[in-house]
Write a protein that holds these residues in place. Structure first.
Motif, PDB file in Angstrom:
ATOM      1  N   SER A 139      82.171 -79.097 -69.459  1.00  0.00           N
ATOM      2  CA  SER A 139      80.918 -78.416 -69.796  1.00  0.00           C
ATOM      3  C   SER A 139      79.844 -78.633 -68.747  1.00  0.00           C
ATOM      4  O   SER A 139      78.871 -77.887 -68.685  1.00  0.00           O
ATOM      5  CB  SER A 139      80.397 -78.921 -71.142  1.00  0.00           C
ATOM      6  N   ARG A 140      80.020 -79.658 -67.936  1.00  0.00           N
ATOM      7  CA  ARG A 140      79.064 -80.018 -66.884  1.00  0.00           C
ATOM      8  C   ARG A 140      77.666 -80.267 -67.453  1.00  0.00           C
ATOM      9  O   ARG A 140      76.662 -79.985 -66.819  1.00  0.00           O
ATOM     10  CB  ARG A 140      79.018 -78.943 -65.803  1.00  0.00           C
ATOM     11  N   ASP A 141      77.622 -80.815 -68.646  1.00  0.00           N
ATOM     12  CA  ASP A 141      76.340 -81.127 -69.272  1.00  0.00           C
ATOM     13  C   ASP A 141      75.738 -82.414 -68.714  1.00  0.00           C
ATOM     14  O   ASP A 141      74.557 -82.684 -68.924  1.00  0.00           O
ATOM     15  CB  ASP A 141      76.499 -81.278 -70.786  1.00  0.00           C
ATOM     16  N   LYS A 208      74.429 -74.307 -64.279  1.00  0.00           N
ATOM     17  CA  LYS A 208      75.384 -75.352 -63.922  1.00  0.00           C
ATOM     18  C   LYS A 208      75.441 -75.596 -62.423  1.00  0.00           C
ATOM     19  O   LYS A 208      75.659 -76.712 -61.968  1.00  0.00           O
ATOM     20  CB  LYS A 208      76.773 -74.990 -64.450  1.00  0.00           C
ATOM     21  N   ARG A 211      73.014 -78.295 -60.848  1.00  0.00           N
ATOM     22  CA  ARG A 211      72.844 -79.577 -61.520  1.00  0.00           C
ATOM     23  C   ARG A 211      73.160 -80.792 -60.655  1.00  0.00           C
ATOM     24  O   ARG A 211      72.341 -81.689 -60.517  1.00  0.00           O
ATOM     25  CB  ARG A 211      73.689 -79.601 -62.801  1.00  0.00           C
ATOM     26  N   ASN A 567      79.007 -67.657 -62.258  1.00  0.00           N
ATOM     27  CA  ASN A 567      80.107 -68.576 -62.536  1.00  0.00           C
ATOM     28  C   ASN A 567      81.238 -68.504 -61.525  1.00  0.00           C
ATOM     29  O   ASN A 567      82.112 -69.377 -61.520  1.00  0.00           O
ATOM     30  CB  ASN A 567      80.664 -68.300 -63.935  1.00  0.00           C
TER      31      ASN A 567
END
Length: 639
Positions: A139-141, A208, A211, A567
């Motif tokens: 999720s690359r959170d 994303k 980040r 994306n």
């Protein structure tokens, strides 16, 4: 992200001491992304699949494996030693590049390592430098940086996760407003999990692709050093922050020279990213008032390597005895990078430039074709795109993929429908004479339409105010370009003026946006992201030192978000081309020129790898000195 890149002058080669040529680092402004996978494992309460890797890549695999011995484009056996010398322009009164106060010394922002570092032969890739690995879920959170336990500042103190968190905090609290805005939009929290483990959690709505580099590309400061000395980030001082990189400040004479010395105890000197690099024992920067004075200094041996930025000098000046004898080498080396977008930037904050017809008329009066032949010896090509010399430049009418990006903005009334069917705006072409009569007629018609009528004195006025355009400059090098442009603008009834001021005044006025037009750059990346907000975002237009034109447009803001959220590479390319198309249609710049060569002259003791990487010249990075040859030149009196 540290400071504005050195401005190009006449030339499309980089200025003499371009910071980016020395420190090719991953920065959050470039929008580096996650993508490379090495090891996966279950992690945390959510049991998400987690990638553990020695580096990250945007849209593909990393070129270099975890056990790579050195970068492909360096000479791993390059000898250490000797002095390299270059020139710096104007003056300096500070060694803090992270403030808008004062004018920082050349190369000073290169004192600091970061968690991640990029390379000069890949796009969108970065590798662990201060860290050993990064960990992140699908999720690359969030991301975890596992720091090396042997990384140190130049005073021998360890670099810890607490130092990285302190760096983030001080940038958010005291950094330039545009940087604060970008960081604040991406990062939710920064947590120190142990002295060598840092977790960064991102805001759910943040793109994303922006980040990882948001914290991973920051220069790392020493928390203890700042707190012990009571320094803040936003202050001008002749005391550099404690660094951690290959060179340290050796000596300086304000406005005359700066000498950097290689740090023999540099913690990462044997790191695979650094093998074959940082080869000079000392680096000396000699300051000159302008490029012409600096060229005379080069001929006299005041410094020994020059990246030329004047076509006139390149074509006519390199005929002195040292060239004839072979003591000085003149070389054209390939440059595969995106053109920096060198242009006249029109300050749209000024009311007389709010009408795009006025801006278009101004652009019509710059005659590139005449300038190239009469002034530049035909050595340049015209810039048309902010991504010139790359696949990201918009061409012709929009592709179906671009239409898909632009159509929603047209439907909402944010863009004119013509953007969907008309070719991308190209720089106007002119004839062989300095004043192109056809373009003069077009410009006059546009100004008439915009309500700027010609008075009895030949000047255009609207609502009782004269149409004034002043070009601001800090060097005589560009006089021969500005003056014909001024004459052409006056022929159109514009009260055109040229004001040359000293570098300190120029710095203050450009930072406060107190100008009509300046020569500036809009250097774009191959995988743009958060940095676009600094150059073109509405949120930062009032204070950003990068958004010189004052771009504030809701369609541009939306397109920046589309790019940041792309994306895959195809989606990103279509989005960037769409933004390029929209920005060019705004006509806030008068594009100038570029070439795809580095013009370099150097005394014949510099050496460099046989094959240079596509995205860096490397004269401050992976070149080296043949000390025996230098001794020969000194013995012969050539140096």
């Amino acid at each position: 992200m540290t400071q504005r890149p050195a401005r190009r002058r006449d030339g499309a080669t980089r200025a003499a001491v371009h910071e980016g040529a020395w420190r090719i680092a991953a920065t959050w402004a470039a929008g580096l992304l996650i993508g490379a996978a090495a090891v996966s494992a279950a992690f945390g309460e959510s049991h998400e699949e987690v990638t553990v890797s020695h580096g990250i890549s945007t849209f593909g695999d990393l070129k270099y494996p975890a056990d790579f011995p050195h970068l492909d484009y360096v000479n791993p056996d390059a000898p250490k030693g000797g002095e390299a010398s270059f020139w710096g322009a104007g003056t300096f009164d500070s060694f803090n590049p992270y403030t808008r106060k004062g004018r920082s010394g050349s190369l000073i922002s290169s004192f600091y390592d970061s968690l991640l570092s990029g390379t000069a032969d890949e796009i969108g890739a970065s590798y662990c430098l201060i860290c050993t690995t990064v960990e992140y879920p699908e999720s690359r959170d969030w991301i975890v940086y596992n720091l090396r336990d042997d990384a140190t500042f130049t005073d021998g103190s360890p670099i810890t996760a607490e130092d990285v968190k302190f760096t983030y905090d001080i940038f958010v609290e005291e950094g330039l407003p545009s940087f604060r805005a970008v960081l604040g939009a991406i990062v939710e929290s920064v947590e120190v999990e142990n002295p060598y483990r840092l977790k960064v959690t991102f805001k759910p709505e943040s793109p994303k692709r922006d980040r990882v580099g948001s914290v991973g590309g920051l220069p790392v400061f020493s928390k203890a050093w700042f707190e012990t000395n009571g320094y803040g980030l936003d202050e001008s001082r002749l005391v550099p922050n404690l660094g951690s990189a290959p060179y340290v400040l050796d000596s300086f004479d304000v406005n005359q020279r700066i000498v950097y010395r290689r740090n023999e105890d540099y913690w990462a000197k044997d790191h695979p990213l650094n093998v074959g690099r940082w080869n000079y024992e000392t680096i000396r920067v000699e300051y000159f008032g302008d490029s012409l004075a600096a060229f005379e200094g080069f001929k006299a041996g005041a410094y020994t390597l020059r990246v030329e930025n004047s076509s006139k000098t390149w074509a006519e000046g390199y005929n002195f005895p040292a060239i004839a004898s072979g003591s000085v080498i003149k070389a054209e080396l390939p440059d595969g990078s995106i053109a920096t977008g060198q242009s006249y930037a029109i300050n749209m904050r000024r009311p007389q430039f709010s009408d795009p017809r006025v801006r278009e008329a101004i652009g019509l009066m710059f005659n590139f074709e005449w300038s190239n032949q009469a002034l530049f010896y035909g050595l340049y090509a015209r810039i048309n795109s902010l991504w010139e010399n790359s696949e990201l430049a918009a061409e012709g009418v929009p592709s179906p993929e671009e239409v898909a990006v632009l159509q929603p903005l047209v439907d909402e009334g944010l863009l004119d429908a013509a953007i969907l069917t008309e070719p991308a705006v190209m720089a106007p072409t002119s004839g062989e004479r300095q004043l192109d009569r056809r373009n003069l007629r077009r410009a006059s018609a546009l100004l008439d339409e915009a309500g700027w009528d010609v008075g009895d004195d030949g000047l255009r006025r609207k609502d009782g105010k004269t149409l004034v355009v002043e070009i601001l400059e800090d060097s005589p090098t560009f006089d021969r370009v500005h003056n014909p442009f001024i004459q052409n603008l006056r022929a159109a009834g514009i009260d055109a003026r040229y004001e040359r001021i000293d570098p300190s005044q120029y710095t203050n006025r450009t930072r406060s946006h107190d100008f009509d037009m300046v020569v500036d750059q809009f250097p774009m990346g191959y995988e743009p992201g958060a940095g676009l907000q600094q150059y073109f975002g509405s949120a930062t237009a009032a204070e950003s030192v990068f958004n010189s034109a004052g771009v504030q447009d809701p369609a541009v803001d939306r397109l920046i978000e589309v790019i940041r959220n792309a994306n895959d590479r195809d989606e990103m390319i279509a989005s960037v081309k769409s933004l390029d198309r929209v920005l060019r249609a705004m006509r806030f710049w008068v594009p100038q020129w570029f070439n795809d060569q580095h013009w370099v002259a150097y005394f014949d003791f510099y050496r460099y790898p046989e094959t240079l990487p596509p995205y860096a010249l490397g004269q401050l990075d992976f070149w080296w000195i043949d000390v025996d040859r230098k001794a020969e030149l000194e013995a012969s009196g050539a140096l």
